[in-house]
Design a protein around this motif. Structure first.
Motif, mmCIF file in Angstrom:
data_model
loop_
_atom_site.group_PDB
_atom_site.id
_atom_site.type_symbol
_atom_site.label_atom_id
_atom_site.label_comp_id
_atom_site.label_asym_id
_atom_site.label_seq_id
_atom_site.Cartn_x
_atom_site.Cartn_y
_atom_site.Cartn_z
ATOM 1 N N GLU A 260 0.810 -1.214 0.000
ATOM 2 C CA GLU A 260 0.000 0.000 0.000
ATOM 3 C C GLU A 260 0.847 1.271 0.000
ATOM 4 O O GLU A 260 0.330 2.356 -0.274
ATOM 5 N N PHE A 261 2.130 1.137 0.313
ATOM 6 C CA PHE A 261 3.005 2.309 0.370
ATOM 7 C C PHE A 261 3.937 2.399 -0.847
ATOM 8 O O PHE A 261 4.749 3.325 -0.921
ATOM 9 N N GLN A 262 3.815 1.450 -1.770
ATOM 10 C CA GLN A 262 4.641 1.508 -2.979
ATOM 11 C C GLN A 262 4.315 2.776 -3.768
ATOM 12 O O GLN A 262 3.157 3.099 -3.997
ATOM 13 N N GLY A 263 5.345 3.472 -4.165
ATOM 14 C CA GLY A 263 5.165 4.714 -4.893
ATOM 15 C C GLY A 263 4.917 5.906 -4.001
ATOM 16 O O GLY A 263 4.868 7.046 -4.485
ATOM 17 N N ILE A 264 4.739 5.663 -2.701
ATOM 18 C CA ILE A 264 4.518 6.765 -1.754
ATOM 19 C C ILE A 264 5.795 7.018 -0.949
ATOM 20 O O ILE A 264 6.246 8.153 -0.820
ATOM 21 N N ALA A 265 6.361 5.941 -0.388
ATOM 22 C CA ALA A 265 7.595 6.049 0.396
ATOM 23 C C ALA A 265 8.298 4.701 0.377
ATOM 24 O O ALA A 265 7.667 3.658 0.225
ATOM 25 N N SER A 266 9.607 4.734 0.551
ATOM 26 C CA SER A 266 10.403 3.504 0.604
ATOM 27 C C SER A 266 10.513 3.024 2.042
ATOM 28 O O SER A 266 10.460 3.816 2.981
ATOM 29 N N MET A 267 10.679 1.701 2.198
ATOM 30 C CA MET A 267 10.930 1.136 3.515
ATOM 31 C C MET A 267 11.671 -0.181 3.343
ATOM 32 O O MET A 267 11.557 -0.845 2.314
ATOM 33 N N ALA A 268 12.439 -0.548 4.374
ATOM 34 C CA ALA A 268 13.164 -1.816 4.357
ATOM 35 C C ALA A 268 12.541 -2.729 5.397
ATOM 36 O O ALA A 268 12.914 -2.700 6.577
ATOM 37 N N ASP B 231 19.574 -6.914 1.596
ATOM 38 C CA ASP B 231 18.884 -6.393 0.412
ATOM 39 C C ASP B 231 18.238 -7.580 -0.303
ATOM 40 O O ASP B 231 18.890 -8.267 -1.073
ATOM 41 N N HIS B 232 16.975 -7.854 0.020
ATOM 42 C CA HIS B 232 16.213 -8.944 -0.593
ATOM 43 C C HIS B 232 16.985 -10.264 -0.559
ATOM 44 O O HIS B 232 17.157 -10.937 -1.573
ATOM 45 N N GLY B 233 17.444 -10.608 0.639
ATOM 46 C CA GLY B 233 18.124 -11.888 0.838
ATOM 47 C C GLY B 233 19.630 -11.833 0.720
ATOM 48 O O GLY B 233 20.311 -12.797 1.086
ATOM 49 N N GLU B 234 20.179 -10.740 0.229
ATOM 50 C CA GLU B 234 21.636 -10.593 0.126
ATOM 51 C C GLU B 234 22.146 -9.783 1.310
ATOM 52 O O GLU B 234 21.723 -8.647 1.524
ATOM 53 N N VAL B 235 23.039 -10.374 2.079
ATOM 54 C CA VAL B 235 23.607 -9.673 3.221
ATOM 55 C C VAL B 235 24.661 -8.689 2.721
ATOM 56 O O VAL B 235 25.685 -9.087 2.173
ATOM 57 N N LEU C 35 20.683 -18.549 6.598
ATOM 58 C CA LEU C 35 19.312 -18.354 7.064
ATOM 59 C C LEU C 35 18.642 -17.182 6.361
ATOM 60 O O LEU C 35 17.518 -17.299 5.842
ATOM 61 N N LEU C 36 19.317 -16.045 6.298
ATOM 62 C CA LEU C 36 18.715 -14.831 5.753
ATOM 63 C C LEU C 36 18.509 -14.929 4.254
ATOM 64 O O LEU C 36 17.535 -14.400 3.707
ATOM 65 N N SER C 37 19.404 -15.637 3.577
ATOM 66 C CA SER C 37 19.231 -15.859 2.143
ATOM 67 C C SER C 37 18.012 -16.723 1.878
ATOM 68 O O SER C 37 17.213 -16.441 0.974
ATOM 69 N N ALA C 38 17.854 -17.781 2.686
ATOM 70 C CA ALA C 38 16.699 -18.671 2.508
ATOM 71 C C ALA C 38 15.389 -17.946 2.796
ATOM 72 O O ALA C 38 14.354 -18.232 2.184
ATOM 73 N N LEU C 39 15.428 -16.982 3.720
ATOM 74 C CA LEU C 39 14.232 -16.214 4.056
ATOM 75 C C LEU C 39 13.961 -15.082 3.064
ATOM 76 O O LEU C 39 12.857 -14.531 3.041
ATOM 77 N N GLY C 40 14.962 -14.721 2.273
ATOM 78 C CA GLY C 40 14.823 -13.554 1.410
ATOM 79 C C GLY C 40 14.662 -12.279 2.214
ATOM 80 O O GLY C 40 13.939 -11.364 1.826
ATOM 81 N N TRP C 41 15.382 -12.188 3.345
ATOM 82 C CA TRP C 41 15.181 -11.080 4.287
ATOM 83 C C TRP C 41 15.560 -9.741 3.667
ATOM 84 O O TRP C 41 16.520 -9.635 2.914
ATOM 85 N N HIS C 42 14.788 -8.717 4.023
ATOM 86 C CA HIS C 42 15.052 -7.366 3.525
ATOM 87 C C HIS C 42 15.019 -6.413 4.707
ATOM 88 O O HIS C 42 14.056 -6.378 5.468
ATOM 89 N N GLY C 43 16.102 -5.647 4.886
ATOM 90 C CA GLY C 43 16.173 -4.689 5.978
ATOM 91 C C GLY C 43 17.145 -5.118 7.054
ATOM 92 O O GLY C 43 17.901 -6.081 6.905
ATOM 93 N N PRO C 44 17.144 -4.421 8.195
ATOM 94 C CA PRO C 44 18.044 -4.769 9.292
ATOM 95 C C PRO C 44 17.548 -6.007 10.017
ATOM 96 O O PRO C 44 16.358 -6.318 10.023
ATOM 97 N N VAL C 45 18.481 -6.709 10.685
ATOM 98 C CA VAL C 45 18.112 -7.943 11.378
ATOM 99 C C VAL C 45 19.202 -8.297 12.373
ATOM 100 O O VAL C 45 20.373 -7.929 12.203
ATOM 101 N N GLN C 46 18.799 -8.990 13.428
ATOM 102 C CA GLN C 46 19.758 -9.560 14.386
ATOM 103 C C GLN C 46 19.444 -11.043 14.533
ATOM 104 O O GLN C 46 18.308 -11.415 14.826
#
Length: 273
Positions: free
Chosen positions: A96-104, A214-218, A254-265
């Motif tokens: 719903e926020f695509q084209g309005i603002a970016s977020m990770a 970035d979409h699964g890439e650390v 783990l993060l690659s398999a999840l396709g994680w995007h954004g910060p994480v611990q």
């Protein structure tokens, strides 16, 4: 660049305060949005403005609608959620926020897996990351069966949770039964005590991988060891930076398999020698 930090009004808002200070010192125009302005971050000199929102747990639809209006009226470039509740909702409503603002924020399914300790344990085990023996306890009858398979001490923890809330190290059957009966049975997006987990206790130290994906890439990662925790099974309040490439490798898997995007611990336990 204009950034809207999306928080909730907790008094303990260390993550929000760190984000406000770091971005403000870098010259970013920072506004803080929340249901109340009780936390320390809302009084930081680096916050240019404050925006009032409904609490995300009270009415998720009203929260998202109010946030969209705030983004459009303020012409913000980036949204930064800093709490569990705001991150969960923005992950679910990111389209719903695509084209309005970016977020990770992570993909919806990845976020749901990682908030659920039972699903995360299964997922990690499937991709070859060692996990302590873990059981979901639906009721005391199930507890009777599980007790035959575990040796004390064991960890009792909510299926969903954060900050060590509801987590106990228990050393005998009587203690475990008392702790199990005293757990609340509430459940929501962040906490779920309705079917707690029992996990074999690992005598070791907590080591962590902090990463930006970035979409699964650390893209960047660093490791640290918790020296002090609060409460006893909770978050690290005093940490030491370390150099542990083997943990980074496991986190990347783990993060690659999840396709994680954004910060994480990602938290690991190293057994005592």
């Amino acid at each position: 660049m204009k950034v809207l930090i999306v928080a909730t009004g907790e008094l303990d808002d260390r993550k929000t305060l760190c984000a406000v200070r770091s971005l403000g010192r870098a010259g970013v125009d920072v506004t803080i949005a929340s249901d109340s302005f009780r936390g320390r971050s809302f009084h930081s000199r680096f916050g240019k403005k404050r925006v009032r929102l409904p609490h995300p747990s009270n009415d998720a639809g009203a929260f998202i609608d109010a946030l969209k209006r705030a983004v459009e009226e303020g012409a913000y470039d980036v949204l930064v959620p800093t709490t569990d509740r705001t991150t969960v909702l923005l992950s679910r409503h990111q389209a719903e926020f695509q084209g309005i603002a970016s977020m990770a924020v992570p993909p919806v399914e990845s976020g749901e897996i990682c908030k659920d300790k039972w699903r995360l344990a299964e997922f990690a085990s499937e991709i070859g990351i060692p996990v302590p023996e873990t059981f979901s306890v639906e009721n005391e009858a199930a507890l009777d069966d599980i007790l035959k398979k575990l040796c004390f001490p064991v960890m009792l923890k909510p299926r969903k949770g954060a900050g060590g809330v509801g987590a106990h190290i228990v050393h005998c059957e009587d203690e475990l039964r008392r702790a199990f009966r005293q757990l609340p049975r509430d459940r929501d997006d962040v906490f779920d005590f309705s079917a707690p987990l029992l996990q074999q206790f690992v005598d070791g130290d907590v080591h962590e991988v902090n990463a930006l994906c970035d979409h699964g890439e650390v893209r960047v990662a660093m490791t640290q060891k918790r020296l002090l925790r609060y409460p006893n099974c909770g978050a690290g309040i005093y940490n030491e930076s370390t150099d542990e490439p083997d943990l980074v490798d496991s986190a990347v898997r783990l993060l690659s398999a999840l396709g994680w995007h954004g910060p994480v611990q990602v938290e690991f336990l190293r057994e005592q020698d």
